[in-house]
Structure formats: structure tokens, C-alpha cells
Write a protein that holds these residues in place. Structure first.
Motif, PDB file in Angstrom:
ATOM      1  N   UNK A   1       0.986  10.165   4.539  1.00 27.45           N
ATOM      2  CA  UNK A   1       0.138  10.423   3.391  1.00 27.45           C
ATOM      3  C   UNK A   1      -0.589   9.152   2.954  1.00 27.45           C
ATOM      4  N   UNK A   2      -1.647   9.384   2.203  1.00 35.82           N
ATOM      5  CA  UNK A   2      -2.457   8.268   1.710  1.00 35.82           C
ATOM      6  C   UNK A   2      -2.973   8.633   0.324  1.00 35.82           C
ATOM      7  N   UNK A   3      -2.931   7.672  -0.588  1.00 35.69           N
ATOM      8  CA  UNK A   3      -3.409   7.881  -1.950  1.00 35.69           C
ATOM      9  C   UNK A   3      -4.808   7.310  -2.087  1.00 35.69           C
ATOM     10  N   UNK A   4      -5.702   8.100  -2.660  1.00 35.36           N
ATOM     11  CA  UNK A   4      -7.071   7.671  -2.921  1.00 35.36           C
ATOM     12  C   UNK A   4      -7.217   7.455  -4.418  1.00 35.36           C
ATOM     13  N   UNK A   5      -7.711   6.294  -4.794  1.00 37.78           N
ATOM     14  CA  UNK A   5      -7.979   6.005  -6.200  1.00 37.78           C
ATOM     15  C   UNK A   5      -9.361   6.526  -6.567  1.00 37.78           C
ATOM     16  N   UNK A   6      -9.559   6.780  -7.845  1.00 38.42           N
ATOM     17  CA  UNK A   6     -10.878   7.199  -8.311  1.00 38.42           C
ATOM     18  C   UNK A   6     -11.880   6.074  -8.035  1.00 38.42           C
ATOM     19  N   UNK A   7     -12.998   6.372  -7.355  1.00 36.27           N
ATOM     20  CA  UNK A   7     -13.983   5.330  -7.093  1.00 36.27           C
ATOM     21  C   UNK A   7     -14.952   5.109  -8.257  1.00 36.27           C
ATOM     22  N   UNK A   8     -14.938   6.044  -9.220  1.00 33.96           N
ATOM     23  CA  UNK A   8     -15.876   5.999 -10.338  1.00 33.96           C
ATOM     24  C   UNK A   8     -15.116   6.384 -11.609  1.00 33.96           C
TER      25      UNK A   8
ATOM     26  N   UNK B   1     -10.841   9.915 -15.484  1.00 31.89           N
ATOM     27  CA  UNK B   1     -10.379   8.982 -14.463  1.00 31.89           C
ATOM     28  C   UNK B   1     -10.953   7.591 -14.689  1.00 31.89           C
ATOM     29  N   UNK B   2     -10.172   6.579 -14.287  1.00 35.61           N
ATOM     30  CA  UNK B   2     -10.614   5.188 -14.385  1.00 35.61           C
ATOM     31  C   UNK B   2     -10.738   4.638 -12.963  1.00 35.61           C
ATOM     32  N   UNK B   3     -11.914   4.125 -12.647  1.00 34.15           N
ATOM     33  CA  UNK B   3     -12.180   3.595 -11.302  1.00 34.15           C
ATOM     34  C   UNK B   3     -11.169   2.528 -10.920  1.00 34.15           C
ATOM     35  N   UNK B   4     -10.611   2.665  -9.718  1.00 27.55           N
ATOM     36  CA  UNK B   4      -9.685   1.674  -9.187  1.00 27.55           C
ATOM     37  C   UNK B   4      -8.291   1.740  -9.765  1.00 27.55           C
ATOM     38  N   UNK B   5      -8.048   2.673 -10.703  1.00 32.45           N
ATOM     39  CA  UNK B   5      -6.736   2.774 -11.341  1.00 32.45           C
ATOM     40  C   UNK B   5      -6.135   4.175 -11.238  1.00 32.45           C
ATOM     41  N   UNK B   6      -6.901   5.191 -11.575  1.00 29.73           N
ATOM     42  CA  UNK B   6      -6.391   6.563 -11.557  1.00 29.73           C
ATOM     43  C   UNK B   6      -6.309   7.093 -10.124  1.00 29.73           C
ATOM     44  N   UNK B   7      -5.267   7.885  -9.860  1.00 27.34           N
ATOM     45  CA  UNK B   7      -5.167   8.551  -8.555  1.00 27.34           C
ATOM     46  C   UNK B   7      -6.122   9.734  -8.535  1.00 27.34           C
ATOM     47  N   UNK B   8      -6.976   9.795  -7.533  1.00 31.56           N
ATOM     48  CA  UNK B   8      -7.907  10.905  -7.364  1.00 31.56           C
ATOM     49  C   UNK B   8      -7.271  12.013  -6.535  1.00 31.56           C
ATOM     50  N   UNK B   9      -6.693  11.627  -5.385  1.00 33.58           N
ATOM     51  CA  UNK B   9      -6.082  12.587  -4.466  1.00 33.58           C
ATOM     52  C   UNK B   9      -4.999  11.906  -3.664  1.00 33.58           C
ATOM     53  N   UNK B  10      -4.031  12.693  -3.223  1.00 31.19           N
ATOM     54  CA  UNK B  10      -3.063  12.247  -2.232  1.00 31.19           C
ATOM     55  C   UNK B  10      -3.218  13.165  -1.036  1.00 31.19           C
ATOM     56  N   UNK B  11      -3.440  12.573   0.120  1.00 31.09           N
ATOM     57  CA  UNK B  11      -3.754  13.331   1.324  1.00 31.09           C
ATOM     58  C   UNK B  11      -2.637  13.168   2.354  1.00 31.09           C
ATOM     59  N   UNK B  12      -2.203  14.285   2.914  1.00 31.13           N
ATOM     60  CA  UNK B  12      -1.246  14.252   4.041  1.00 31.13           C
ATOM     61  C   UNK B  12      -1.991  14.733   5.270  1.00 31.13           C
ATOM     62  N   UNK B  13      -1.835  14.003   6.346  1.00 28.59           N
ATOM     63  CA  UNK B  13      -2.523  14.353   7.590  1.00 28.59           C
ATOM     64  C   UNK B  13      -1.590  15.095   8.528  1.00 28.59           C
ATOM     65  N   UNK B  14      -2.200  15.816   9.438  1.00 22.58           N
ATOM     66  CA  UNK B  14      -1.452  16.578  10.459  1.00 22.58           C
ATOM     67  C   UNK B  14      -0.768  15.636  11.420  1.00 22.58           C
TER      68      UNK B  14
END
Length: 163
Positions: free
Chosen positions: A12-19, A150-163
Motif C-alpha cells: 500500500x501507499x499513502x497519498x497526501x493532499x497535493x492542494x 484538506x491541507x496540502x502536504x499534510x492531510x491523507x488524500x487516499x491510501x492505495x493497495x496494489x495487486x
């Protein structure tokens, strides 16, 4: 497959809010290319500030000539498109300033692009900015943020799990 720098598979990978701004579901983006998820799935943000930061550690693999869209590949291979506003390509770069170039290595939170929010809001069809996982066929699950603001660079936007 996700692989980290040590060759181990990452699940998995966590993406932060970019904006910084208000969360918008992809289905509510007023552009069918995004709302019907033709490019992939993700979320969108209605900006309250004019700065875009890297949501993950990775590489800038695409920066449009008009600076309204940035493509990033995470260090684990996730491909992301950050599209600032809708129909902003028509502005031909006016109101945008890039702080990176294609091929740049970035860390989560690094400044990518700044934009003149009032100008873009006035001139574009919409300021809503989609963040799309373009290689979504490789995604097993996507946990989207339930936060409203959301706060850019701080808030989690999504957590993605790959196949």
C-alpha cells in the motif's frame, strides 16, 4: 508490483493532499472525462490556496507546457495525474508557474506548481482539480479520505493497495 528501494514488495501507499481545499468526489467533477473515470479513479479538490505539492515521493514524469497538469510516478510505480482546474489548457499557461521540471525527483510536500487562484477561478470552467490514478488497473483497493477540508502536504488524500 510495488517495490521499495530495498526490493521488497509494498502493498500500500499513502497519498497526501497535493492542494489545500475542499474534498470533491470524482463522480461530482463537472467534466465527464473525470466523473466517468475515463482516465482512472481518484478524488478532486476545490482549492482554497494556489499551491500544488507532491502527494508522494517520486518523479515528475510529465509537466504540461501550459503548467496546468503534472504527472508523477511514485517510487513504488503508482502513476498520478494532478489536473489544476477544468479546461485550463485554454489559458495557455497564464496564471501558472512551475517549480519543477520533467524528470525532477520529488519528496512528498515539495512545491510543484503555483497558480493564481482568483484568475483561474474567473477564467476556467471550474477550479475543481482532479487527482487521478492513471494506472488504476493495477489497484486492488482504494481508501479515500473522509475529511472535508484538506491541507496540502499534510492531510491523507487516499491510501492505495496494489495487486
Amino acid at each position: 508490483m510495488f517495490k521499495n528501494l530495498f526490493g521488497k514488495k509494498e502493498t500500500s501507499e499513502t497519498l497526501l493532499a497535493p492542494i489545500t481545499g475542499k474534498l470533491v468526489n470524482m463522480e461530482d467533477v463537472p467534466d465527464e472525462m473525470f466523473s466517468k473515470k475515463l482516465l482512472g479513479d481518484g478524488l478532486a479538490i476545490e482549492p482554497t490556496e494556489g499551491t500544488v505539492v507532491a502527494p508522494v515521493d517520486g518523479e515528475v514524469v510529465q509537466l504540461s507546457d501550459t503548467k496546468h497538469a503534472v504527472g508523477i510516478q511514485s517510487k513504488n510505480g503508482l502513476e498520478l495525474l494532478i489536473h489544476i482546474g477544468l479546461e485550463t489548457v485554454a489559458l495557455k499557461g497564464e496564471g501558472f508557474e512551475a517549480h519543477v521540471s520533467q524528470g525532477a525527483k520529488v519528496k512528498a510536500g515539495d512545491k510543484l506548481v503555483t497558480f493564481d487562484l482568483p484568475f483561474i477561478n474567473e477564467k476556467a470552467d471550474s477550479i475543481i482539480s482532479p487527482i487521478v490514478i492513471t494506472n488504476f488497473v493495477e489497484v486492488e483497493s482504494l481508501k479515500k479520505s473522509e475529511e472535508t477540508n484538506l491541507v496540502a502536504g499534510q492531510s491523507t488524500l487516499m491510501t492505495v493497495s496494489r495487486k
